[in-house]
Write an enzyme that holds these catalytic residues in place. Structure first.
Site, PDB file in Angstrom:
ATOM      1  N   GLU A 156     115.047 -33.577 -19.477  1.00  0.00           N
ATOM      2  CA  GLU A 156     116.014 -33.416 -18.393  1.00  0.00           C
ATOM      3  C   GLU A 156     115.840 -32.038 -17.741  1.00  0.00           C
ATOM      4  O   GLU A 156     115.891 -31.905 -16.524  1.00  0.00           O
ATOM      5  CB  GLU A 156     117.416 -33.578 -18.971  1.00  0.00           C
ATOM      6  CG  GLU A 156     118.440 -33.832 -17.900  1.00  0.00           C
ATOM      7  CD  GLU A 156     119.792 -34.191 -18.495  1.00  0.00           C
ATOM      8  OE1 GLU A 156     119.892 -34.334 -19.724  1.00  0.00           O
ATOM      9  OE2 GLU A 156     120.737 -34.311 -17.691  1.00  0.00           O
ATOM     10  N   ARG A 207     113.416 -39.480 -35.191  1.00  0.00           N
ATOM     11  CA  ARG A 207     114.096 -40.718 -35.554  1.00  0.00           C
ATOM     12  C   ARG A 207     113.144 -41.906 -35.622  1.00  0.00           C
ATOM     13  O   ARG A 207     113.437 -42.888 -36.309  1.00  0.00           O
ATOM     14  CB  ARG A 207     115.253 -40.980 -34.584  1.00  0.00           C
ATOM     15  CG  ARG A 207     116.387 -39.991 -34.795  1.00  0.00           C
ATOM     16  CD  ARG A 207     117.480 -40.187 -33.791  1.00  0.00           C
ATOM     17  NE  ARG A 207     117.450 -39.212 -32.721  1.00  0.00           N
ATOM     18  CZ  ARG A 207     117.954 -39.427 -31.514  1.00  0.00           C
ATOM     19  NH1 ARG A 207     118.484 -40.590 -31.210  1.00  0.00           N
ATOM     20  NH2 ARG A 207     117.927 -38.484 -30.612  1.00  0.00           N
TER      21      ARG A 207
HETATM   22  C1  PRP Z   1     115.290 -39.445 -28.751  1.00  0.00           C
HETATM   23  C2  PRP Z   1     115.016 -40.827 -29.328  1.00  0.00           C
HETATM   24  C3  PRP Z   1     113.753 -41.242 -28.620  1.00  0.00           C
HETATM   25  C4  PRP Z   1     113.883 -40.572 -27.267  1.00  0.00           C
HETATM   26  C5  PRP Z   1     114.312 -41.551 -26.224  1.00  0.00           C
HETATM   27  O1  PRP Z   1     114.523 -38.504 -29.441  1.00  0.00           O
HETATM   28  O2  PRP Z   1     114.864 -40.794 -30.734  1.00  0.00           O
HETATM   29  O3  PRP Z   1     112.573 -40.753 -29.278  1.00  0.00           O
HETATM   30  O4  PRP Z   1     114.880 -39.545 -27.389  1.00  0.00           O
HETATM   31  O5  PRP Z   1     114.391 -40.948 -24.950  1.00  0.00           O
HETATM   32  P1  PRP Z   1     113.388 -41.283 -23.763  1.00  0.00           P
HETATM   33  O6  PRP Z   1     113.140 -42.769 -23.777  1.00  0.00           O
HETATM   34  O7  PRP Z   1     114.155 -40.842 -22.553  1.00  0.00           O
HETATM   35  O8  PRP Z   1     112.134 -40.499 -23.957  1.00  0.00           O
HETATM   36  P2  PRP Z   1     114.722 -36.899 -29.309  1.00  0.00           P
HETATM   37  O9  PRP Z   1     113.715 -36.394 -28.314  1.00  0.00           O
HETATM   38  O10 PRP Z   1     116.160 -36.607 -29.060  1.00  0.00           O
HETATM   39  O11 PRP Z   1     114.221 -36.356 -30.714  1.00  0.00           O
HETATM   40  P3  PRP Z   1     114.670 -36.614 -32.257  1.00  0.00           P
HETATM   41  O12 PRP Z   1     114.195 -38.013 -32.627  1.00  0.00           O
HETATM   42  O13 PRP Z   1     113.870 -35.571 -32.980  1.00  0.00           O
HETATM   43  O14 PRP Z   1     116.158 -36.479 -32.384  1.00  0.00           O
HETATM   44  N1  HPA Z   2     121.657 -42.193 -28.414  1.00  0.00           N
HETATM   45  C1  HPA Z   2     120.641 -41.604 -29.027  1.00  0.00           C
HETATM   46  N2  HPA Z   2     119.642 -40.992 -28.410  1.00  0.00           N
HETATM   47  C2  HPA Z   2     119.674 -40.978 -27.076  1.00  0.00           C
HETATM   48  C3  HPA Z   2     120.709 -41.579 -26.366  1.00  0.00           C
HETATM   49  C4  HPA Z   2     121.756 -42.218 -27.067  1.00  0.00           C
HETATM   50  O1  HPA Z   2     122.714 -42.790 -26.520  1.00  0.00           O
HETATM   51  N3  HPA Z   2     120.431 -41.397 -25.050  1.00  0.00           N
HETATM   52  C5  HPA Z   2     119.265 -40.726 -24.990  1.00  0.00           C
HETATM   53  N4  HPA Z   2     118.801 -40.469 -26.201  1.00  0.00           N
END
Ligand code: PRP
Ligand code: HPA
Length: 176
Positions: free
Chosen positions: A100, A63
């Site tokens: 987690e 993202r």
């Molecule tokens: C989510 C979000 C951030 C991160 C935030 O990404 O886009 O990068 O988690 O969490 P944190 O501050 O606890 O590290 P995710 O790892 O779900 O991957 P994605 O962007 O590929 O969905």
């Molecule tokens: N939205 C998207 N990504 C996340 C969230 C949420 O509320 N919490 C931790 N990762």
């Protein structure tokens, strides 16, 4: 402006009990489906960091790409992706971070950051800060100067901002 922040905030849907019961998930895909609000979010981030000497923007899979790449284009600087393991074709370095349950890791191309680069990190959302801590470590190992990270959303009760401040990173978020 406060009005722009409100427009962005109003376009982010909140999904109860995703991915687990009791979690209220802030869904950034609804911002992507609101082109005026999405463009406003890019403009606000680019305006904040224009003329600050930033030479590269780093965004974290997946993202972070949706916001980091348009901001890099708006600033006229390189976009550098940080990716999940095994996705980048040139030589990489890697950092692991806590999830987690268990750990994961992130990688960056070794030649993508040069000593002296002034790097801005962008992601969609700050939660615990683990993802951005690993990203900052990668950039610093390559000699990049990183003092700022910017987000659309800061889930401020999860402590990510304090964690990043402790690493010498200032956080800028459009919506809390
Ligand atoms: C989510 C979000 C951030 C991160 C935030 O990404 O886009 O990068 O988690 O969490 P944190 O501050 O606890 O590290 P995710 O790892 O779900 O991957 P994605 O962007 O590929 O969905
Ligand atoms: N939205 C998207 N990504 C996340 C969230 C949420 O509320 N919490 C931790 N990762």
């Amino acid at each position: 402006t406060a009005q722009q922040s409100e427009l962005i905030k109003n376009s982010i849907k909140s999904i109860p009990d995703y991915p687990k019961p009791g979690i209220l998930f802030r869904d950034v895909t609804s911002l992507l489906e609101a082109p005026v609000a999405y463009a406003t979010s890019i403009e606000m981030l680019a305006n904040r960091f224009r003329d600050t000497g930033v030479t590269k923007v780093v965004g974290t899979e997946a993202r972070g790409f949706l916001f980091g790449a348009p901001v890099a284009l708006a600033l006229g600087v390189d976009f550098v992706p940080v990716r999940k393991p095994g996705k980048l074709p040139r030589p990489t370095i890697s950092e692991s971070y806590e999830l987690e349950y268990g750990t994961d890791s992130l990688e960056i191309h070794t030649d993508a950051i040069n000593a002296g680069d002034k790097v801005l990190v962008i992601d969609d959302l700050l939660a615990t800060g683990g993802t951005i801590e690993a990203t900052v470590k990668l950039i610093r190992r390559l000699g990049g100067d990183v003092t700022d990270a910017a987000f659309i959303i800061n889930l401020f009760d999860l402590g990510g901002e304090q964690r990043l401040n402790n690493l010498g990173i200032n956080c800028y978020s459009l919506v809390n």
